[in-house]
Design an enzyme around this catalytic site. Structure first.
Site, PDB file in Angstrom:
ATOM      1  CG  ASP A 118      -1.992   0.940   1.189  1.00 42.96           C
ATOM      2  OD1 ASP A 118      -3.108   0.472   1.039  1.00 42.96           O
ATOM      3  OD2 ASP A 118      -1.798   2.131   1.230  1.00 42.96           O
ATOM      4  CB  ILE A 119       0.696   4.155  -2.118  1.00 40.92           C
ATOM      5  CG1 ILE A 119       1.972   5.168  -2.702  1.00 40.92           C
ATOM      6  CG2 ILE A 119      -0.313   5.032  -1.916  1.00 40.92           C
ATOM      7  CD1 ILE A 119       1.631   5.849  -4.167  1.00 40.92           C
TER       8      ILE A 119
ATOM      9  CG  ASN B  68     -12.375  -0.494   3.626  1.00 36.72           C
ATOM     10  OD1 ASN B  68     -12.917  -1.003   4.637  1.00 36.72           O
ATOM     11  ND2 ASN B  68     -11.527  -0.233   3.462  1.00 36.72           N
TER      12      ASN B  68
ATOM     13  CD  GLU C 231      -9.320   6.196   0.222  1.00 42.58           C
ATOM     14  OE1 GLU C 231      -8.370   6.059  -0.786  1.00 42.58           O
ATOM     15  OE2 GLU C 231      -9.349   6.603   1.223  1.00 42.58           O
ATOM     16  CB  VAL C 232      -9.041   1.763  -5.186  1.00 39.01           C
ATOM     17  CG1 VAL C 232      -8.898   1.207  -6.510  1.00 39.01           C
ATOM     18  CG2 VAL C 232      -8.059   2.989  -4.622  1.00 39.01           C
TER      19      VAL C 232
ATOM     20  CG  HIS D 127      -8.501  -3.014  -2.408  1.00 41.08           C
ATOM     21  ND1 HIS D 127      -9.759  -2.236  -3.130  1.00 41.08           N
ATOM     22  CD2 HIS D 127      -8.488  -2.393  -1.367  1.00 41.08           C
ATOM     23  CE1 HIS D 127     -10.084  -1.122  -2.454  1.00 41.08           C
ATOM     24  NE2 HIS D 127      -9.307  -1.314  -1.327  1.00 41.08           N
ATOM     25  CG  MET D 128      -8.499  -8.982   2.084  1.00 43.89           C
ATOM     26  SD  MET D 128     -10.295  -8.947   2.185  1.00 43.89           S
ATOM     27  CE  MET D 128     -10.535 -10.724   1.911  1.00 43.89           C
ATOM     28  CG  HIS D 129      -6.633  -2.715   2.955  1.00 47.11           C
ATOM     29  ND1 HIS D 129      -6.113  -1.497   3.077  1.00 47.11           N
ATOM     30  CD2 HIS D 129      -7.770  -2.581   2.514  1.00 47.11           C
ATOM     31  CE1 HIS D 129      -6.521  -0.419   2.116  1.00 47.11           C
ATOM     32  NE2 HIS D 129      -7.922  -1.256   1.951  1.00 47.11           N
TER      33      HIS D 129
HETATM   34  P1  AMP Z   1      -9.891   1.174   0.287  1.00 45.44           P
HETATM   35  O1  AMP Z   1     -10.243   2.738   1.136  1.00 45.44           O
HETATM   36  O2  AMP Z   1     -10.063   0.209   0.834  1.00 45.44           O
HETATM   37  O3  AMP Z   1     -10.364   1.641  -1.297  1.00 45.44           O
HETATM   38  O4  AMP Z   1      -8.316   1.635   0.151  1.00 45.44           O
HETATM   39  C1  AMP Z   1      -7.476   1.934  -1.064  1.00 45.44           C
HETATM   40  C2  AMP Z   1      -6.057   1.674  -0.655  1.00 45.44           C
HETATM   41  O5  AMP Z   1      -5.380   2.117  -1.831  1.00 45.44           O
HETATM   42  C3  AMP Z   1      -5.695   2.725   0.368  1.00 45.44           C
HETATM   43  O6  AMP Z   1      -5.056   2.135   1.413  1.00 45.44           O
HETATM   44  C4  AMP Z   1      -4.587   3.682  -0.374  1.00 45.44           C
HETATM   45  O7  AMP Z   1      -3.505   4.086   0.149  1.00 45.44           O
HETATM   46  C5  AMP Z   1      -4.164   2.284  -1.469  1.00 45.44           C
HETATM   47  N1  AMP Z   1      -3.534   3.067  -2.769  1.00 45.44           N
HETATM   48  C6  AMP Z   1      -4.115   3.989  -3.532  1.00 45.44           C
HETATM   49  N2  AMP Z   1      -3.192   4.463  -4.642  1.00 45.44           N
HETATM   50  C7  AMP Z   1      -2.329   3.377  -4.649  1.00 45.44           C
HETATM   51  C8  AMP Z   1      -1.180   3.252  -5.394  1.00 45.44           C
HETATM   52  N3  AMP Z   1      -0.865   3.759  -6.611  1.00 45.44           N
HETATM   53  N4  AMP Z   1      -0.441   2.174  -5.058  1.00 45.44           N
HETATM   54  C9  AMP Z   1      -0.458   1.305  -3.928  1.00 45.44           C
HETATM   55  N5  AMP Z   1      -1.672   1.794  -3.158  1.00 45.44           N
HETATM   56  C10 AMP Z   1      -2.576   2.701  -3.229  1.00 45.44           C
END
Ligand code: AMP
Length: 127
Positions: A35-36, A97, A105-106, A110-112
């Site tokens: 994660d960035i 999420n 957000e994205v 995805h799974m953290h």
């Molecule tokens: P979510 O709120 O679950 O959608 O989390 C999206 C995650 O993507 C966040 O933890 C961000 O820090 C991460 N993220 C966004 N852009 C990038 C990227 N270019 N490379 C790696 N992680 C990213």
């Protein structure tokens, strides 16, 4: 309900190689990368390579092969990273999420995977 996948989301761009990422592990159907903006000493994102908006979409429409690969990769990753409880590791937290209330957000499933210290209570503001 039919999901509409946005090809321009940031993880789609990562999968097409248009944006760099720090890959941790890759298989035929799954990609894991750092994660960035890490929120734990170890914060890795695990994504399917297929175009799925969230976990609901993935569970409903992904192939058995994609789903199997995703969860096997998750287990392998946790072992490789030394955090799997099954190998006497300290454990980890998974966060997935999905949708507005979860503040996703994205819009690519995805799974953290978060680990590296005791992570405390699950939610900051429980109901
Ligand atoms: P979510 O709120 O679950 O959608 O989390 C999206 C995650 O993507 C966040 O933890 C961000 O820090 C991460 N993220 C966004 N852009 C990038 C990227 N270019 N490379 C790696 N992680 C990213």
């Amino acid at each position: 309900m039919a999901y509409d996948y946005d090809d321009e989301n940031i993880f789609a761009k990562i999968l097409r190689g248009e944006i760099p990422n720090k890959t941790v592990h890759e298989t035929e159907h799954t990609l894991a990368f750092h994660d960035i903006r890490p929120q734990a000493p170890l914060h890795v994102l695990l994504i399917p390579k297929g175009p799925y908006v969230n976990s609901d979409h993935f569970g409903l429409e992904a192939s058995d092969a994609e789903i199997l690969d995703f969860y096997r990769t998750l287990a392998k990753l946790s072992h490789d990273l030394g955090v799997a409880p099954g190998a006497d590791g300290p454990g980890y937290r998974l966060i997935g999420n999905s949708g507005d209330h979860a503040h996703q957000e994205v819009p690519h499933f995805h799974m953290h995977l978060m680990a590296g210290r005791s992570l405390g209570a699950m939610l900051v503001n429980p109901a």
